[in-house]
Scaffold this active site. Structure first.
Site, PDB file in Angstrom:
ATOM      1  N   GLN A 157      -5.255  -1.407   9.499  1.00 41.62           N
ATOM      2  CA  GLN A 157      -5.154  -2.760   8.954  1.00 41.62           C
ATOM      3  C   GLN A 157      -5.791  -3.777   9.907  1.00 41.62           C
ATOM      4  O   GLN A 157      -5.509  -3.788  11.101  1.00 41.62           O
ATOM      5  CB  GLN A 157      -3.669  -3.097   8.724  1.00 41.62           C
ATOM      6  CG  GLN A 157      -3.408  -4.432   8.061  1.00 41.62           C
ATOM      7  CD  GLN A 157      -3.836  -4.480   6.602  1.00 41.62           C
ATOM      8  OE1 GLN A 157      -3.894  -3.464   5.920  1.00 41.62           O
ATOM      9  NE2 GLN A 157      -4.155  -5.663   6.128  1.00 41.62           N
TER      10      GLN A 157
ATOM     11  N   LYS B  72       0.846  -1.207   0.000  1.00 36.32           N
ATOM     12  CA  LYS B  72       0.000   0.000   0.000  1.00 36.32           C
ATOM     13  C   LYS B  72       0.873   1.245   0.000  1.00 36.32           C
ATOM     14  O   LYS B  72       0.618   2.189  -0.751  1.00 36.32           O
ATOM     15  CB  LYS B  72      -0.907   0.019   1.234  1.00 36.32           C
ATOM     16  CG  LYS B  72      -2.124  -0.869   1.110  1.00 36.32           C
ATOM     17  CD  LYS B  72      -2.856  -0.986   2.445  1.00 36.32           C
ATOM     18  CE  LYS B  72      -3.869  -2.117   2.377  1.00 36.32           C
ATOM     19  NZ  LYS B  72      -4.323  -2.584   3.681  1.00 36.32           N
TER      20      LYS B  72
ATOM     21  N   ASP C  96     -11.736   2.700   3.663  1.00 38.32           N
ATOM     22  CA  ASP C  96     -12.079   1.271   3.640  1.00 38.32           C
ATOM     23  C   ASP C  96     -13.595   1.055   3.530  1.00 38.32           C
ATOM     24  O   ASP C  96     -14.043  -0.038   3.202  1.00 38.32           O
ATOM     25  CB  ASP C  96     -11.627   0.608   4.956  1.00 38.32           C
ATOM     26  CG  ASP C  96     -10.363  -0.218   4.802  1.00 38.32           C
ATOM     27  OD1 ASP C  96     -10.119  -0.719   3.697  1.00 38.32           O
ATOM     28  OD2 ASP C  96      -9.642  -0.359   5.807  1.00 38.32           O
TER      29      ASP C  96
HETATM   30  N1  GUN Z   1      -6.968  -6.718   5.916  1.00 36.74           N
HETATM   31  C1  GUN Z   1      -7.078  -7.413   4.751  1.00 36.74           C
HETATM   32  N2  GUN Z   1      -7.653  -6.661   3.800  1.00 36.74           N
HETATM   33  C2  GUN Z   1      -7.939  -5.469   4.378  1.00 36.74           C
HETATM   34  C3  GUN Z   1      -8.530  -4.263   3.894  1.00 36.74           C
HETATM   35  O1  GUN Z   1      -8.946  -4.139   2.731  1.00 36.74           O
HETATM   36  N3  GUN Z   1      -8.618  -3.254   4.795  1.00 36.74           N
HETATM   37  C4  GUN Z   1      -8.183  -3.367   6.061  1.00 36.74           C
HETATM   38  N4  GUN Z   1      -8.323  -2.323   6.869  1.00 36.74           N
HETATM   39  N5  GUN Z   1      -7.626  -4.460   6.553  1.00 36.74           N
HETATM   40  C5  GUN Z   1      -7.509  -5.500   5.692  1.00 36.74           C
END
Ligand code: GUN
Length: 298
Positions: free
Chosen positions: A99, A55, A122
């Site tokens: 996350q 990311k 998100d």
């Molecule tokens: N963990 C795995 N995929 C994601 C996601 O798209 N967002 C977040 N916040 N955590 C994740």
């Protein structure tokens, strides 16, 4: 015998990231600062570390500012909440992502509820879940939004099509169903208690598999010509001793014989998630700055 066309999510994601990059240049020219995404990682989960690193790299590559906060696994929940509140107030931060999963001593719902919904790129905050359900502008979870982008790119209008979503998670299944309803599909949500799943799937023009069971959906479950979106990412033992490989929730070989189009794993839905996260961040930046911006051009 038919052979499904392959939906190239990797190529689509590259194009989306390029459009986001162009929009980021425009935003910086208008405001004097780059759009900013803050990512918070608590603990040392190896898969989460890989996601967060990717990311960060892709955020910078798209011309945006990346703020990474790595906290130890034993961080007190109150300290994480304090950091989220700080990011809510930080004018350089347009999007906030915490996350998941969080360590077991933390309440994920409480943490998500603390994020400013207008920075919740998100789309996990209940305010954004409600906005999606009622058709108000908000933020939509990245993976299902990426799936709909691939479907519309392949099929054009989805209006009137029968769609079956397999899986009812808050992150994929439920928002996916909402998005397909908004596209005027007739939507069925199937899950582990569904009776005669193959029969339900056989009705579908669109199948979205998001259950986390390797190669569960077989080719002979599909209506000929169906479009298949495979959200699964499952690591299974490979052909060679000690090696592993990634497979989806769909049995790709048999599905290719029946489907009209299908996403591969890897290279299908997977690359879309971060690209849509960047898309949501650039959208957040313009909305929160009160700038005119054509979101549909992304
Ligand atoms: N963990 C795995 N995929 C994601 C996601 O798209 N967002 C977040 N916040 N955590 C994740």
């Amino acid at each position: 015998m038919t052979q499904a066309s392959i939906i190239d999510g990797k190529a689509f994601a590259e194009g989306l990231r390029a459009r986001v990059g162009t929009a980021a240049v425009g935003f910086e020219a208008r405001t004097g600062r780059k759009p900013g995404l803050a990512v918070v990682l608590v603990g040392e989960d190896p898969a989460s570390q890989v996601y967060v690193r990717n990311k960060g790299k892709q955020t910078v590559a798209a011309g945006m500012a990346s703020f990474e906060h790595k906290l130890p696994a034993d961080t007190a929940e109150a300290d994480l909440l304090a950091l989220v509140r700080e990011l809510n107030e930080d004018p350089r931060v347009d999007g906030i992502l915490v996350q998941l999963p969080l360590p077991p001593h933390m309440n994920e719902q409480k943490v998500i509820a603390t994020i400013n919904p207008d920075k919740d790129v998100d789309g996990f905050h209940v305010v954004n879940v409600g906005r999606l359900a009622t058709g108000l502008p908000g933020f939509v979870p990245c993976t299902p939004l990426g799936c709909v982008m691939l479907l519309k790119d392949k099929l054009g209008s989805l209006s009137g099509l029968d769609a079956v979503v397999i899986g009812r998670s808050n992150i994929v299944g439920k928002p996916m169903a909402q998005l397909l309803i908004a596209e005027s599909c007739t939507v069925t949500v199937a899950h582990s208690r569904t009776r005669d799943l193959p029969e339900v799937v056989r009705r579908a023009d669109i199948v979205v598999a998001a259950v986390g069971r390797p190669e569960m959906v077989k080719g002979d479950w599909l209506k000929p010509g169906a479009t298949v979106i495979d959200v699964g990412i499952n690591r299974v033992p490979g052909a060679e001793e000690g090696k592993t490989r990634l497979v989806g929730d769909v049995d790709f070989a048999s599905a290719c014989e029946v489907a009209g189009a299908i996403t591969p794993v890897p290279g299908g839905v997977g690359p879309m998630t971060i690209a849509v996260l960047l898309r949501n961040t650039i959208v957040a930046a313009h909305r929160n700055a009160g700038l005119d911006f054509d979101e549909s051009a992304l």
